[in-house]
Design an enzyme around this catalytic site. Structure first.
Site, short mmCIF file in Angstrom:
data_model
loop_
_atom_site.label_atom_id
_atom_site.label_comp_id
_atom_site.label_asym_id
_atom_site.label_seq_id
_atom_site.Cartn_x
_atom_site.Cartn_y
_atom_site.Cartn_z
N ARG A 156 0.87 -1.17 0.00
CA ARG A 156 0.00 0.00 0.00
C ARG A 156 0.91 1.23 0.00
NH1 ARG A 156 -2.03 -3.63 3.79
NH2 ARG A 156 -4.13 -4.42 3.31
N LYS A 180 -2.00 -3.01 7.90
CA LYS A 180 -3.22 -2.68 8.60
C LYS A 180 -3.38 -3.53 9.85
CE LYS A 180 -6.18 -0.87 4.91
NZ LYS A 180 -7.45 -1.05 4.18
N HIS A 249 -2.14 3.16 -6.23
CA HIS A 249 -3.03 2.02 -5.99
C HIS A 249 -3.20 1.18 -7.25
CE1 HIS A 249 -5.45 0.02 -3.05
NE2 HIS A 249 -6.49 -0.04 -3.86
N ARG A 252 -0.39 -1.17 -7.42
CA ARG A 252 -0.61 -2.29 -6.50
C ARG A 252 -1.52 -3.33 -7.18
NH1 ARG A 252 -1.18 -3.98 -0.95
NH2 ARG A 252 -3.34 -4.42 -0.34
N HIS A 275 -3.85 -8.84 2.65
CA HIS A 275 -5.30 -8.90 2.78
C HIS A 275 -5.67 -9.85 3.92
CE1 HIS A 275 -6.01 -7.67 -1.68
NE2 HIS A 275 -5.86 -6.63 -0.90
N TYR A 284 -9.10 -9.99 -8.17
CA TYR A 284 -8.13 -9.98 -9.26
C TYR A 284 -8.34 -11.15 -10.22
CZ TYR A 284 -5.95 -6.42 -6.45
OH TYR A 284 -5.73 -5.28 -5.72
#
Length: 305
Positions: A156, A180, A249, A252, A275, A284
Protein backbone atom coordinates in the site's frame (compact mmCIF):
# COMPACT_ATOMS: atom_id res chain seq x y z
CA UNK A 1 -52.21 20.81 -0.40
CA UNK A 2 -52.53 16.99 -0.36
CA UNK A 3 -51.62 15.34 2.95
CA UNK A 4 -48.67 13.50 1.40
CA UNK A 5 -47.11 16.77 0.21
CA UNK A 6 -47.64 18.29 3.66
CA UNK A 7 -45.80 15.37 5.23
CA UNK A 8 -42.99 15.71 2.69
CA UNK A 9 -42.64 19.43 3.41
CA UNK A 10 -42.50 18.74 7.15
CA UNK A 11 -39.86 16.05 6.64
CA UNK A 12 -37.65 18.38 4.59
CA UNK A 13 -38.00 21.10 7.21
CA UNK A 14 -36.96 18.60 9.89
CA UNK A 15 -33.77 17.41 8.21
CA UNK A 16 -32.87 21.02 7.37
CA UNK A 17 -33.35 22.21 10.95
CA UNK A 18 -32.21 19.19 12.99
CA UNK A 19 -29.51 17.76 10.74
CA UNK A 20 -28.33 20.90 9.01
CA UNK A 21 -28.76 19.24 5.62
CA UNK A 22 -27.28 21.15 2.68
CA UNK A 23 -29.54 22.39 -0.10
CA UNK A 24 -28.25 19.75 -2.52
CA UNK A 25 -29.22 17.05 -0.01
CA UNK A 26 -32.67 18.55 0.47
CA UNK A 27 -33.18 18.71 -3.30
CA UNK A 28 -32.16 15.05 -3.68
CA UNK A 29 -34.59 13.95 -0.96
CA UNK A 30 -37.36 15.98 -2.53
CA UNK A 31 -36.79 14.49 -6.00
CA UNK A 32 -36.66 10.93 -4.69
CA UNK A 33 -39.71 11.22 -2.48
CA UNK A 34 -41.80 13.20 -4.97
CA UNK A 35 -41.25 10.38 -7.49
CA UNK A 36 -42.39 7.82 -4.90
CA UNK A 37 -45.49 9.83 -3.98
CA UNK A 38 -46.38 10.03 -7.68
CA UNK A 39 -46.02 6.23 -7.87
CA UNK A 40 -48.41 5.80 -4.92
CA UNK A 41 -50.85 8.19 -6.55
CA UNK A 42 -50.84 6.10 -9.74
CA UNK A 43 -51.65 3.03 -7.64
CA UNK A 44 -54.34 5.02 -5.84
CA UNK A 45 -52.63 4.34 -2.54
CA UNK A 46 -52.60 6.85 0.29
CA UNK A 47 -49.22 7.43 1.92
CA UNK A 48 -50.69 6.73 5.36
CA UNK A 49 -51.96 3.33 4.20
CA UNK A 50 -48.85 2.29 2.22
CA UNK A 51 -46.95 -0.84 3.20
CA UNK A 52 -43.86 -2.88 2.31
CA UNK A 53 -45.56 -4.25 -0.83
CA UNK A 54 -45.84 -0.70 -2.16
CA UNK A 55 -42.17 -0.06 -1.48
CA UNK A 56 -41.15 -3.33 -3.16
CA UNK A 57 -43.37 -2.60 -6.16
CA UNK A 58 -41.77 0.84 -6.49
CA UNK A 59 -38.26 -0.58 -6.37
CA UNK A 60 -39.19 -3.14 -9.00
CA UNK A 61 -40.70 -0.44 -11.21
CA UNK A 62 -37.61 1.77 -11.15
CA UNK A 63 -35.45 -1.30 -11.73
CA UNK A 64 -37.53 -2.16 -14.81
CA UNK A 65 -36.97 1.39 -16.01
CA UNK A 66 -33.25 0.69 -15.96
CA UNK A 67 -32.28 2.83 -12.98
CA UNK A 68 -28.81 1.93 -11.73
CA UNK A 69 -28.40 -0.08 -8.54
CA UNK A 70 -26.67 2.83 -6.78
CA UNK A 71 -29.59 5.15 -7.59
CA UNK A 72 -32.14 2.56 -6.44
CA UNK A 73 -30.22 2.12 -3.19
CA UNK A 74 -30.26 5.87 -2.63
CA UNK A 75 -34.02 6.06 -3.22
CA UNK A 76 -34.63 3.21 -0.77
CA UNK A 77 -32.53 5.07 1.80
CA UNK A 78 -34.66 8.17 1.25
CA UNK A 79 -37.82 6.12 1.78
CA UNK A 80 -36.46 4.63 5.00
CA UNK A 81 -35.70 8.08 6.39
CA UNK A 82 -39.07 9.48 5.31
CA UNK A 83 -41.04 6.58 6.76
CA UNK A 84 -38.99 6.76 9.98
CA UNK A 85 -40.03 10.39 10.29
CA UNK A 86 -43.68 9.48 9.67
CA UNK A 87 -43.46 6.75 12.31
CA UNK A 88 -41.98 9.14 14.88
CA UNK A 89 -44.72 11.64 14.08
CA UNK A 90 -47.41 9.01 14.60
CA UNK A 91 -48.64 9.21 11.00
CA UNK A 92 -48.05 5.49 10.44
CA UNK A 93 -47.59 2.61 12.85
CA UNK A 94 -44.43 1.00 11.45
CA UNK A 95 -41.73 1.71 8.90
CA UNK A 96 -42.58 -0.40 5.82
CA UNK A 97 -39.15 0.21 4.26
CA UNK A 98 -37.00 -0.86 7.21
CA UNK A 99 -36.95 -4.61 6.45
CA UNK A 100 -36.34 -4.34 2.72
CA UNK A 101 -32.86 -5.16 1.46
CA UNK A 102 -31.28 -2.72 -0.93
CA UNK A 103 -30.08 -3.73 -4.40
CA UNK A 104 -26.60 -5.16 -4.51
CA UNK A 105 -24.13 -2.90 -6.23
CA UNK A 106 -21.95 -4.54 -8.81
CA UNK A 107 -18.41 -4.74 -7.50
CA UNK A 108 -16.22 -2.62 -9.70
CA UNK A 109 -13.12 -4.27 -11.05
CA UNK A 110 -9.81 -2.64 -10.18
CA UNK A 111 -8.06 -0.62 -12.85
CA UNK A 112 -4.75 -2.09 -13.92
CA UNK A 113 -1.87 -1.34 -16.26
CA UNK A 114 -0.36 -3.76 -18.72
CA UNK A 115 3.14 -5.11 -18.19
CA UNK A 116 4.30 -3.01 -21.14
CA UNK A 117 2.85 0.15 -19.57
CA UNK A 118 4.56 -0.54 -16.24
CA UNK A 119 7.83 -1.13 -18.11
CA UNK A 120 7.41 2.25 -19.80
CA UNK A 121 6.85 3.95 -16.44
CA UNK A 122 9.99 2.37 -14.99
CA UNK A 123 12.04 3.17 -18.10
CA UNK A 124 10.90 6.80 -18.03
CA UNK A 125 11.79 7.08 -14.33
CA UNK A 126 15.23 5.64 -15.14
CA UNK A 127 15.80 8.20 -17.91
CA UNK A 128 14.94 10.99 -15.45
CA UNK A 129 18.06 10.10 -13.45
CA UNK A 130 20.43 10.65 -16.38
CA UNK A 131 22.44 13.86 -16.25
CA UNK A 132 21.12 14.90 -12.84
CA UNK A 133 23.24 16.18 -9.98
CA UNK A 134 22.83 17.19 -6.36
CA UNK A 135 19.27 17.48 -5.05
CA UNK A 136 17.73 16.71 -8.45
CA UNK A 137 19.66 13.44 -8.58
CA UNK A 138 18.53 12.59 -5.05
CA UNK A 139 14.87 13.24 -5.92
CA UNK A 140 15.08 11.28 -9.18
CA UNK A 141 16.69 8.26 -7.51
CA UNK A 142 14.23 8.41 -4.61
CA UNK A 143 11.28 8.36 -7.01
CA UNK A 144 12.81 5.54 -9.06
CA UNK A 145 13.29 3.50 -5.88
CA UNK A 146 9.71 4.15 -4.74
CA UNK A 147 8.37 3.07 -8.13
CA UNK A 148 10.49 -0.09 -8.34
CA UNK A 149 9.63 -1.10 -4.78
CA UNK A 150 5.92 -0.45 -5.23
CA UNK A 151 5.67 -2.67 -8.28
CA UNK A 152 8.03 -5.29 -6.80
CA UNK A 153 6.10 -5.66 -3.54
CA UNK A 154 2.52 -4.49 -4.08
CA UNK A 155 2.69 -2.51 -0.84
CA UNK A 156 0.00 0.00 0.00
CA UNK A 157 1.35 3.46 -0.78
CA UNK A 158 0.88 4.49 2.85
CA UNK A 159 3.07 1.54 3.90
CA UNK A 160 5.71 2.35 1.31
CA UNK A 161 6.25 6.07 1.90
CA UNK A 162 6.33 5.61 5.69
CA UNK A 163 8.81 2.73 5.77
CA UNK A 164 11.18 3.19 8.72
CA UNK A 165 14.88 3.12 7.98
CA UNK A 166 15.14 0.20 10.39
CA UNK A 167 13.46 -1.98 7.75
CA UNK A 168 16.92 -2.27 6.15
CA UNK A 169 18.35 -4.19 9.08
CA UNK A 170 19.16 -7.76 8.18
CA UNK A 171 18.60 -9.26 4.74
CA UNK A 172 17.37 -6.53 2.39
CA UNK A 173 16.17 -9.15 -0.08
CA UNK A 174 13.10 -9.49 2.14
CA UNK A 175 11.47 -6.63 4.04
CA UNK A 176 9.26 -6.94 7.11
CA UNK A 177 6.24 -4.67 6.64
CA UNK A 178 3.76 -3.62 9.30
CA UNK A 179 0.39 -3.21 7.61
CA UNK A 180 -3.22 -2.68 8.60
CA UNK A 181 -4.12 -3.64 12.14
CA UNK A 182 -0.44 -3.84 13.03
CA UNK A 183 -0.13 -7.15 11.17
CA UNK A 184 3.38 -7.91 9.95
CA UNK A 185 4.22 -9.63 6.67
CA UNK A 186 7.29 -10.38 4.61
CA UNK A 187 7.67 -8.94 1.11
CA UNK A 188 10.57 -9.88 -1.20
CA UNK A 189 12.51 -7.36 -3.26
CA UNK A 190 13.45 -8.38 -6.79
CA UNK A 191 16.93 -7.54 -8.17
CA UNK A 192 15.69 -4.40 -9.94
CA UNK A 193 14.17 -3.02 -6.73
CA UNK A 194 17.30 -3.86 -4.72
CA UNK A 195 19.47 -2.13 -7.31
CA UNK A 196 17.26 0.98 -7.22
CA UNK A 197 17.41 0.91 -3.40
CA UNK A 198 21.22 0.70 -3.39
CA UNK A 199 21.52 3.64 -5.78
CA UNK A 200 19.11 5.71 -3.69
CA UNK A 201 20.89 4.91 -0.42
CA UNK A 202 24.20 5.95 -1.98
CA UNK A 203 22.94 9.55 -2.30
CA UNK A 204 20.65 9.80 0.73
CA UNK A 205 23.40 10.51 3.27
CA UNK A 206 21.93 13.92 4.12
CA UNK A 207 19.02 12.10 5.74
CA UNK A 208 21.05 9.38 7.51
CA UNK A 209 19.74 10.54 10.89
CA UNK A 210 16.11 10.39 9.78
CA UNK A 211 13.97 7.52 11.09
CA UNK A 212 12.32 7.28 7.66
CA UNK A 213 13.66 5.43 4.63
CA UNK A 214 12.17 7.93 2.18
CA UNK A 215 12.89 11.07 4.17
CA UNK A 216 11.85 14.49 2.94
CA UNK A 217 11.28 18.01 4.20
CA UNK A 218 7.51 17.44 4.36
CA UNK A 219 5.82 17.95 7.73
CA UNK A 220 5.54 14.18 8.12
CA UNK A 221 9.31 13.83 7.72
CA UNK A 222 8.90 11.47 4.76
CA UNK A 223 7.53 11.52 1.23
CA UNK A 224 3.76 11.95 1.29
CA UNK A 225 1.26 9.81 -0.56
CA UNK A 226 -0.01 12.85 -2.41
CA UNK A 227 3.47 13.97 -3.44
CA UNK A 228 4.39 10.55 -4.77
CA UNK A 229 1.07 10.26 -6.62
CA UNK A 230 1.63 13.61 -8.35
CA UNK A 231 5.16 12.65 -9.39
CA UNK A 232 3.80 9.35 -10.71
CA UNK A 233 1.26 11.13 -12.89
CA UNK A 234 4.00 13.37 -14.29
CA UNK A 235 6.08 10.32 -15.22
CA UNK A 236 3.01 8.64 -16.74
CA UNK A 237 2.46 11.64 -19.02
CA UNK A 238 6.12 11.55 -20.08
CA UNK A 239 5.73 7.83 -20.82
CA UNK A 240 2.74 8.52 -23.09
CA UNK A 241 0.21 6.97 -20.69
CA UNK A 242 -3.02 8.70 -19.67
CA UNK A 243 -2.18 10.11 -16.23
CA UNK A 244 -5.80 9.62 -15.11
CA UNK A 245 -5.25 5.86 -15.36
CA UNK A 246 -2.18 5.86 -13.15
CA UNK A 247 -1.93 6.03 -9.37
CA UNK A 248 0.02 4.19 -6.66
CA UNK A 249 -3.03 2.02 -5.99
CA UNK A 250 -3.28 1.09 -9.67
CA UNK A 251 0.32 -0.16 -9.52
CA UNK A 252 -0.61 -2.29 -6.50
CA UNK A 253 -3.43 -3.75 -8.62
CA UNK A 254 -0.99 -4.34 -11.46
CA UNK A 255 1.38 -6.18 -9.13
CA UNK A 256 -1.37 -8.61 -8.05
CA UNK A 257 -2.91 -9.10 -11.50
CA UNK A 258 0.41 -9.70 -13.22
CA UNK A 259 1.40 -12.28 -10.61
CA UNK A 260 -1.87 -14.19 -11.01
CA UNK A 261 -1.63 -13.90 -14.78
CA UNK A 262 1.74 -15.66 -14.59
CA UNK A 263 0.33 -18.49 -12.46
CA UNK A 264 0.96 -17.31 -8.90
CA UNK A 265 -1.03 -18.96 -6.11
CA UNK A 266 -3.97 -16.88 -4.85
CA UNK A 267 -3.06 -17.49 -1.20
CA UNK A 268 0.50 -16.32 -1.81
CA UNK A 269 -0.75 -13.12 -3.45
CA UNK A 270 -3.10 -12.59 -0.49
CA UNK A 271 -0.17 -12.77 1.91
CA UNK A 272 1.97 -10.44 -0.20
CA UNK A 273 -0.82 -7.85 -0.37
CA UNK A 274 -1.61 -8.14 3.33
CA UNK A 275 -5.30 -8.90 2.78
CA UNK A 276 -6.99 -10.26 5.91
CA UNK A 277 -9.68 -11.98 3.82
CA UNK A 278 -8.96 -13.89 0.62
CA UNK A 279 -12.26 -12.70 -0.87
CA UNK A 280 -10.60 -9.28 -1.25
CA UNK A 281 -7.81 -10.87 -3.28
CA UNK A 282 -10.25 -12.85 -5.43
CA UNK A 283 -11.33 -9.68 -7.22
CA UNK A 284 -8.13 -9.98 -9.26
CA UNK A 285 -9.24 -13.35 -10.62
CA UNK A 286 -12.32 -11.57 -11.98
CA UNK A 287 -10.03 -9.11 -13.78
CA UNK A 288 -8.33 -12.01 -15.52
CA UNK A 289 -11.66 -13.60 -16.40
CA UNK A 290 -12.89 -10.36 -17.96
CA UNK A 291 -9.65 -10.09 -19.93
CA UNK A 292 -10.10 -13.61 -21.29
CA UNK A 293 -13.71 -12.89 -22.23
CA UNK A 294 -12.64 -9.78 -24.12
CA UNK A 295 -9.89 -11.74 -25.86
CA UNK A 296 -12.37 -14.32 -27.11
CA UNK A 297 -15.03 -11.77 -28.06
CA UNK A 298 -12.54 -9.61 -29.96
CA UNK A 299 -10.62 -12.32 -31.78
CA UNK A 300 -12.61 -15.55 -32.05
CA UNK A 301 -13.90 -15.98 -35.65
CA UNK A 302 -17.39 -16.97 -34.46
CA UNK A 303 -17.72 -14.37 -31.69
CA UNK A 304 -19.50 -11.81 -33.85
CA UNK A 305 -21.64 -14.18 -35.87
Amino acid sequence: MPASETHLKAFLEMIAAERGAAQNTLDAYERDLTAYLAFLDQRQRALEASNSKDVQAYLQAISDEGLAAASRARRLSSLRQFYKFLTNEGVIGANPASGISGPKKARSLPKILSIDEVDRLIETASHRVEGQEGRNLFRALRFQCLLEMLYATGMRVSELVSLPRSVLRGDTRVLTIKGKGGRERLVPLNPAARDALDKYLAVSGRFDNSPWLFASKAAEGHVTRQGFALDLKDVASEAGIDAERVSPHVLRHAFASHLLDRGADLRAVQQLLGHADISTTEIYTHVLQERLKKLVNDHHPLAKK
